[in-house]
Structure formats: C-alpha cells, structure tokens
Design a protein around this motif. Sequence first.
Motif, PDB file in Angstrom:
ATOM      1  N   SER A 151       4.423   8.063   0.365  1.00  0.00           N
ATOM      2  CA  SER A 151       4.377   7.470   1.705  1.00  0.00           C
ATOM      3  C   SER A 151       5.761   7.005   2.147  1.00  0.00           C
ATOM      4  O   SER A 151       6.096   7.079   3.331  1.00  0.00           O
ATOM      5  N   ARG A 153       0.801  -1.217   0.000  1.00  0.00           N
ATOM      6  CA  ARG A 153       0.000   0.000   0.000  1.00  0.00           C
ATOM      7  C   ARG A 153       0.838   1.274   0.000  1.00  0.00           C
ATOM      8  O   ARG A 153       0.298   2.369  -0.109  1.00  0.00           O
ATOM      9  N   SER A 184      -5.609   0.247  11.326  1.00  0.00           N
ATOM     10  CA  SER A 184      -5.518   0.206   9.867  1.00  0.00           C
ATOM     11  C   SER A 184      -4.141   0.666   9.403  1.00  0.00           C
ATOM     12  O   SER A 184      -3.603   1.638   9.935  1.00  0.00           O
ATOM     13  N   ASN A 192      -3.681   1.866   6.398  1.00  0.00           N
ATOM     14  CA  ASN A 192      -3.961   3.129   5.695  1.00  0.00           C
ATOM     15  C   ASN A 192      -4.076   4.296   6.664  1.00  0.00           C
ATOM     16  O   ASN A 192      -3.595   5.396   6.385  1.00  0.00           O
TER      17      ASN A 192
END
Length: 541
Positions: free
Chosen positions: A88, A83, A223, A225
């Motif tokens: 990021s 992800r 999570s 995310n």
Amino acid sequence: MRDKISQLFCLQKNACKNNSTDNNRGHNVPTKATSNGTMCANGTLGTEGPEAPETDSSGTGRMRKPLERNGSTQNHVVHLERRLGLFSGVALIVGTMIGSGIFVSPSGLLVRTGSVGVSFIIWLACGVLSLLGALAYAELGTMNTSSGAEWAYFMDAYGPAPAFLFSWVSTLVLKPSQMAIICLSFAQYAVEAFVTECDPPRGVVKMVALVAIVMILFVNCYSVNLGMAVQNVFTAAKLVAVVVVICGGAWKLMQGNTQHLSNAFNGPMPNVGAIATAFYTGLWAYDGWNNLNYVTEEIKNPSKNLPRSIIIGIPLVTLCYALINISYLAAMSPQEMIESEAVAVTFGNRILGALAWLMPLSVTISTFGSANGTLFAAGRLCFAASREGHLLDILSYVHVRRLTPAPGLIFHSLIASAMVLHGTIDSLIDFFSFTAWIFYGGAMLALIVMRYTKPNYPRPYKVPIIIPVVVLVISVYLVAAPIFETPRVEYLYALLFIFAGLIFYVPFVKLGMTPRFMNKVTLFFQLLLEVVPTSSMAMFE
C-alpha cells in the motif's frame, strides 16, 4: 447540544472515564497518552516504556523526549489505525506520482527547453532529485512518526510559527491546488473521449472535475480500507496503461522511427531561468514523492516500510517516465507534441487505431487514482496540524465508527472545488511548484539543523548529510532563478500570502484567542458529521 453529543458518544465516555481524572487531587485532570501507551495527568510523560531509560549520550544523564507530537495512540478509544503495509505504501507513492503530469507536462517541458535532449535530461534529473528528497524525508519520517510530514518536521526543528505557516499555505493553497489540477486533467481526458469534433466545453470539464472530487471524498470518508483498495487497484491499472504506451513506442522504434531521437540536442540551449521553470514542469509530474510521510501514523512498521516504499516506488516511476517520453517521440515529432493538448490521446490515435479510446480511458484511471492518493494524504496534514491547535479543532476529529478524518477531507475538497471553478491548469501548476519548493527546501534545512540540535534522537534510517545539502541547494536555485531571470508579480503575491499567515498565527495560536461562537460551531459539526477528537474526551465528565 452538548448532551446530545455526550449520548451519541457514550461509549467513548465510559472507556475514557477511569483514565481522565487524578484521584489523588480529587478533581478532573485531562490525561494524555505517552509513547509507551500509559496515561499521565496534564500531558506529562510516563516513567515506563522504551523512551524512559534512554539518556543523552553527552553524559549529562538527561532523559531524551520523543519527537512525536501528541498523536493518535492505541489507548485512545478513537484513533487512526496502522493499516498500510509495504504494498500500500508503494501504491500510494506510485499511484499519486503517476497522475496527470506525464500526460500534461511533456509538451510544456519541450516548450520551455526547446530541445528534446535537454528535456529528457531534465526528466531524469527530476526523478533523481525526487529520490534524493524522498530519502531525506525517510530519515525525517522514521525519526518522527507523526503524520503531517513537513508540518511535524518544522515543529521539531524551528518551532510552531514556521510550522503554522506551512499548514496555512498547504491547507489553503498547495494541497487543494494539487487536487484541482489532477481533477481538471481527469475531466479533460474523460470529456475528450466523447468530444471529437471540437475542444471539450470548459463548463462540462469543470462539472466532471467536481463530480470526481465528490466521488473521491465519499470513498475516503467511508473507509480507510476502501480508500487504499481504490488506490491499489487504480495503481495497478495505470501501470498496465504505462506498459501499453511503452510497448507501443517500442513497436514504432523497431520499425525504424528514430528520427526525432537522433538529433536530440539540436537547437539553442535554454537559459538559467528557463531551466528552472522547466524543472517546475517536470517536478510537477513527480510530485507526490513525499505523500507517504503525511500518513506515517497509519503505516505498519514505518521505520522499515517507509524507506522501502520510497526506494521501490520512485525509481519505478522514473523508469516509467523515461520510457514513456521515448515512446512519445517514437510516434510523433516534438512540434506535434507541443501542439497537442492531450499528448497521450494523440499517441493513442497514432498507435492503437480502432482501440484509441483506451488511451483517454487509461489517463482518466491514472488521474483518478492520483487524485485519490492526494486527498488521502492531504486530509492527514489537516488532521495533524489541527490537533496541535494550528487550525480549527473540528478538522482534527475523526469519525466515531469509520475512523476517518472526515472534516479535514471535506475541508480540502471544498477548497479544491473552488479552485476548479476559478482556475486553469497552467496557472495552478506554476504557483504550486514555486511555493512547494520553498517548503521542500525548508524540510531539507530542518534535517540538517536537527543533525546538530538533536544528535542523539533515534534515527532508524539515516542518509548521508550530502543528500539534504544537495537538495537544499537545488531548492534555493529553483525558487530564486525564476525570480531573477523573469520577475513576475505572482512570485511576490506567493511570498506575501505565506507571511500573511502571521496575521492569524499571533492572535489565534500564539495568544490562544478563540471567538466565543467557535465552541457552538464545533459542537454543531460534531453532531452533523458524527466525529470526535482522538484524545480522551474529558469534556463529557
């Protein structure tokens, strides 16, 4: 209890059922995912996929095996998903590196060097050293895309015993102490904003640090995310705070406040041991440059995004640190910096006036984001080492719905909380720096060793061999110089603690001994935390 777990995770059982037996033999045989996603009995590699046709260029025709450990793959019903993109990745590096160090270390570095000029050179040298080390780690991380960083590289280069010693020290000391230091700094600055007449009460500071650990733990367990969203937002916020400091310093310089920079090299030169300990202080502010290697299984296209994130992130941090130090010296004298326990807050009082409260707020944002990134990476180390049998099995499990390594995150948070209750920032920084650079040097040596023992493994990113050699030599200096210059019993304790891991390695890893009650403990925590292993669950068949 086994039946309850089976019912809870029946979805995984049904998905894995057809792949977990060998029909030719007629009985249950555990399966394992190969590098191309196919499943083979007894963990052997499939004959298809990109690795199968590649042979050793030596002419022997031998097949080349992948370096990756038995990690999470897309064929597993429960696995860690990729992800993290380039943004990021940069946010994780920058957000973890810019934490408490630049707000705690400047005064300590001045004390140990006794010179503004030497301290500034060491700040820059620490940035260059971090960049060189991270570039070497980029080769290792693209060569082996398993999570775990040094643990995975030690397994490839040296075997399980050194890898276990790293996971032993990192899981019980290095990563938790790093988390504890950052959270104590967060609490110090958070409480400082409400206590102006006296020093913040130690008990209150520790309670706030514990609250921060719990909040960060919840975010990362809830999570992946959400954890990365928090990281991205807090990284952006701390960069805004850095710009505020730099602009304030530039304003003071334009007013002609250059007296503390004009005679930067006045004073005696520090000795060899003092320089090494000064490097410890500076390198603590840069620590986190290798954190992205702990989560390579969750990076999109790691062969490109890992080195790109490093090349963007670390020079950005180095530039910010250099300009922040100049800004500090434009607003206060070296002696004032040494006497200040909160350099950034003192700077804010001098520059921002009525808005001085923004400075401790900015520091708390910075340290909170750094602590979040530290726990995010630390949980993956625990996950990777446990998956190979080097730590408790339960620590390698992930939440069945949220796909987060919750047990590893909780374990690290508990140890960090204990350190918060019983440690101080200065003592933790010294122990952390000395021990960490033993393993950083070991990773450099691993890269050099594998250039000769594994010359034909694919290396999407490759650094000149001089880089790991230079970092290895500096690592040896950083470890040896303080010991010879100012011997302390703490260094002996650190070395004894590292090798004490062999007492647990031989019976529980090498010989495979397992206490009878551990199966019940694992099953209990599976039910409690709703977690499962990432591999196929043949135990339910």
